[in-house]
Design a protein around this motif. Structure first.
Motif, PDB file in Angstrom:
ATOM      1  N   ARG A   8       0.825  -1.207   0.000  1.00  0.00           N
ATOM      2  CA  ARG A   8       0.000   0.000   0.000  1.00  0.00           C
ATOM      3  C   ARG A   8       0.864   1.264   0.000  1.00  0.00           C
ATOM      4  N   VAL A   9       2.185   1.102  -0.040  1.00  0.00           N
ATOM      5  CA  VAL A   9       3.123   2.226  -0.039  1.00  0.00           C
ATOM      6  C   VAL A   9       3.604   2.429  -1.471  1.00  0.00           C
ATOM      7  N   ALA A  10       3.108   3.481  -2.127  1.00  0.00           N
ATOM      8  CA  ALA A  10       3.359   3.662  -3.565  1.00  0.00           C
ATOM      9  C   ALA A  10       4.838   3.772  -3.896  1.00  0.00           C
ATOM     10  N   GLY A  11       5.596   4.494  -3.073  1.00  0.00           N
ATOM     11  CA  GLY A  11       7.012   4.677  -3.358  1.00  0.00           C
ATOM     12  C   GLY A  11       7.793   3.376  -3.352  1.00  0.00           C
ATOM     13  N   ARG A  12       7.273   2.367  -2.672  1.00  0.00           N
ATOM     14  CA  ARG A  12       7.975   1.089  -2.622  1.00  0.00           C
ATOM     15  C   ARG A  12       7.995   0.414  -3.989  1.00  0.00           C
ATOM     16  N   VAL A  13       6.972   0.655  -4.805  1.00  0.00           N
ATOM     17  CA  VAL A  13       6.969   0.113  -6.163  1.00  0.00           C
ATOM     18  C   VAL A  13       8.151   0.660  -6.944  1.00  0.00           C
ATOM     19  N   VAL A  14       8.389   1.978  -6.827  1.00  0.00           N
ATOM     20  CA  VAL A  14       9.503   2.609  -7.537  1.00  0.00           C
ATOM     21  C   VAL A  14      10.831   2.065  -7.024  1.00  0.00           C
ATOM     22  N   ARG A  15      10.986   1.988  -5.717  1.00  0.00           N
ATOM     23  CA  ARG A  15      12.249   1.507  -5.149  1.00  0.00           C
ATOM     24  C   ARG A  15      12.499   0.034  -5.515  1.00  0.00           C
ATOM     25  N   THR A  16      11.450  -0.774  -5.553  1.00  0.00           N
ATOM     26  CA  THR A  16      11.627  -2.176  -5.924  1.00  0.00           C
ATOM     27  C   THR A  16      12.031  -2.297  -7.381  1.00  0.00           C
ATOM     28  N   LEU A  17      11.418  -1.484  -8.239  1.00  0.00           N
ATOM     29  CA  LEU A  17      11.815  -1.503  -9.650  1.00  0.00           C
ATOM     30  C   LEU A  17      13.285  -1.117  -9.800  1.00  0.00           C
ATOM     31  N   ILE A  18      13.723  -0.084  -9.095  1.00  0.00           N
ATOM     32  CA  ILE A  18      15.123   0.335  -9.171  1.00  0.00           C
ATOM     33  C   ILE A  18      16.049  -0.813  -8.739  1.00  0.00           C
ATOM     34  N   ALA A  19      15.666  -1.527  -7.675  1.00  0.00           N
ATOM     35  CA  ALA A  19      16.488  -2.643  -7.196  1.00  0.00           C
ATOM     36  C   ALA A  19      16.591  -3.742  -8.245  1.00  0.00           C
ATOM     37  N   HIS A  20      15.478  -4.040  -8.914  1.00  0.00           N
ATOM     38  CA  HIS A  20      15.490  -5.116  -9.909  1.00  0.00           C
ATOM     39  C   HIS A  20      16.181  -4.690 -11.194  1.00  0.00           C
ATOM     40  N   LEU A  21      16.026  -3.453 -11.592  1.00  0.00           N
ATOM     41  CA  LEU A  21      16.780  -2.962 -12.750  1.00  0.00           C
ATOM     42  C   LEU A  21      18.281  -2.960 -12.450  1.00  0.00           C
ATOM     43  N   SER A  22      18.635  -2.627 -11.212  1.00  0.00           N
ATOM     44  CA  SER A  22      20.046  -2.583 -10.828  1.00  0.00           C
ATOM     45  C   SER A  22      20.719  -3.935 -10.999  1.00  0.00           C
ATOM     46  N   ALA A  23      19.946  -5.015 -10.850  1.00  0.00           N
ATOM     47  CA  ALA A  23      20.532  -6.345 -10.964  1.00  0.00           C
ATOM     48  C   ALA A  23      21.145  -6.572 -12.345  1.00  0.00           C
ATOM     49  N   PHE A  24      20.644  -5.856 -13.358  1.00  0.00           N
ATOM     50  CA  PHE A  24      21.187  -5.999 -14.705  1.00  0.00           C
ATOM     51  C   PHE A  24      22.521  -5.269 -14.850  1.00  0.00           C
ATOM     52  N   ALA A  25      22.866  -4.444 -13.872  1.00  0.00           N
ATOM     53  CA  ALA A  25      24.111  -3.675 -13.938  1.00  0.00           C
ATOM     54  C   ALA A  25      25.175  -4.221 -13.004  1.00  0.00           C
ATOM     55  N   ILE A  26      24.817  -5.187 -12.143  1.00  0.00           N
ATOM     56  CA  ILE A  26      25.757  -5.724 -11.157  1.00  0.00           C
ATOM     57  C   ILE A  26      26.446  -6.948 -11.745  1.00  0.00           C
TER      58      ILE A  26
END
Length: 282
Positions: free
Chosen positions: A94-112
């Motif tokens: 129910r925390v909207a900003g968490r969707v953005v932060r989770t997406l950033i974490a998963h996109l980051s996996a492609f750069a690690i």
């Protein structure tokens, strides 16, 4: 980018992905991470604008398959926001900003890169600053019990893999490996009505309080250290790069003083009860 590479969404549930595909998506954007072009579709224009602003450094003017889907609630406080990769729900909140932060974490996996950092195919919750590590299969269950986990003081780590520091017996939630506008993200989070539930677990180092493995119903409880280390080593996704003996040695160091327990559940209530028992010793 020297060459743009695309990933077709892959799922074990073709009908689930087809159901998402049939929905009326309001917008879609593509973000470049390394050589990858990754598509993100959104159910409303606002979240697409936010993603493009927060990740402005990565926006590409190309069309890519819908690797991720942000399905946002319609401003009803009891509704959930979802982020999917293909048809797999990565977060239900129910925390909207968490969707953005989770997406950033998963996109980051492609750069690690698959380097000396030990990466685990595992799930984790954080309670009182310490982590309980569980099997990857927990990810499919945590969404259904997360509200009750939050009431018990536990927050789910939203990450595609866990990073392990064996020398400090800690789980590391890394800083994003992307260039993102932290001020724009903070502004969006401030503008949202407060949602019941935990925000995203922030980057940091979380000492491991317990390590849980799936066992039989008659083996719930403490697991022998040798058995536990061998099973935990199977969760290391970059073991080939590290080497078998180095992987086993590192996991043994990490678990030298960490309680190892077996989990088995028939329903969400049973899982919640066992996680609470582990948390009580954190």
């Amino acid at each position: 980018m020297a060459e743009t590479r695309f990933i077709e969404p892959r799922t074990e549930c073709g009908s689930c992905l087809a159901s998402l595909d049939r929905m009326d998506w309001a917008a879609s954007s593509t973000f470049g991470v390394g050589d990858w072009a990754l598509g993100v579709r959104s159910s409303d224009i606002e979240i697409d604008h936010v993603l493009r602003k927060v990740l402005a450094a990565h926006v590409l003017d190309v069309d890519a398959p819908a690797n991720f889907s942000a399905l946002m609630a319609d401003n009803r406080p009891r509704d959930f926001h979802f982020l999917y990769r293909a048809s797999d729900a990565l977060v239900r909140t129910r925390v909207a900003g968490r969707v953005v932060r989770t997406l950033i974490a998963h996109l980051s996996a492609f750069a690690i890169p698959s380097s000396s950092v030990i990466q685990l195919d595992a799930a984790a919750v954080v309670v009182e600053g310490r982590a309980i590590v569980g099997p990857a299969s927990l990810r499919a269950e945590l969404g259904s019990v997360e509200t009750r986990l939050n009431r018990a003081g536990m927050a789910v780590v939203d990450a595609p893999t866990l990073h392990l520091d064996p020398d400090s017996s800690s789980v590391i939630v890394p800083e994003p490996a992307l260039t993102f506008d932290a001020d724009a993200l903070a502004e969006y989070e401030r503008a949202q009505p407060p949602g019941r539930g935990h925000d995203a677990v922030r980057p940091g180092r979380y000492p491991i309080a317990a390590w849980a493995l799936v066992t039989g119903a008659d083996l719930v409880g403490p697991v022998g250290r040798a058995q536990g280390v061998a099973a935990a080593a199977q969760q290391v996704v970059n073991a080939d790069a590290l080497g078998a003996q180095a992987t086993l040695d590192a996991v043994a160091r990490a678990l030298q003083t960490v309680p190892i327990s077996g989990l088995f559940w028939f329903d969400s209530g049973g899982l919640l009860s066992q996680l609470r028992d582990l948390a009580s010793g954190a």
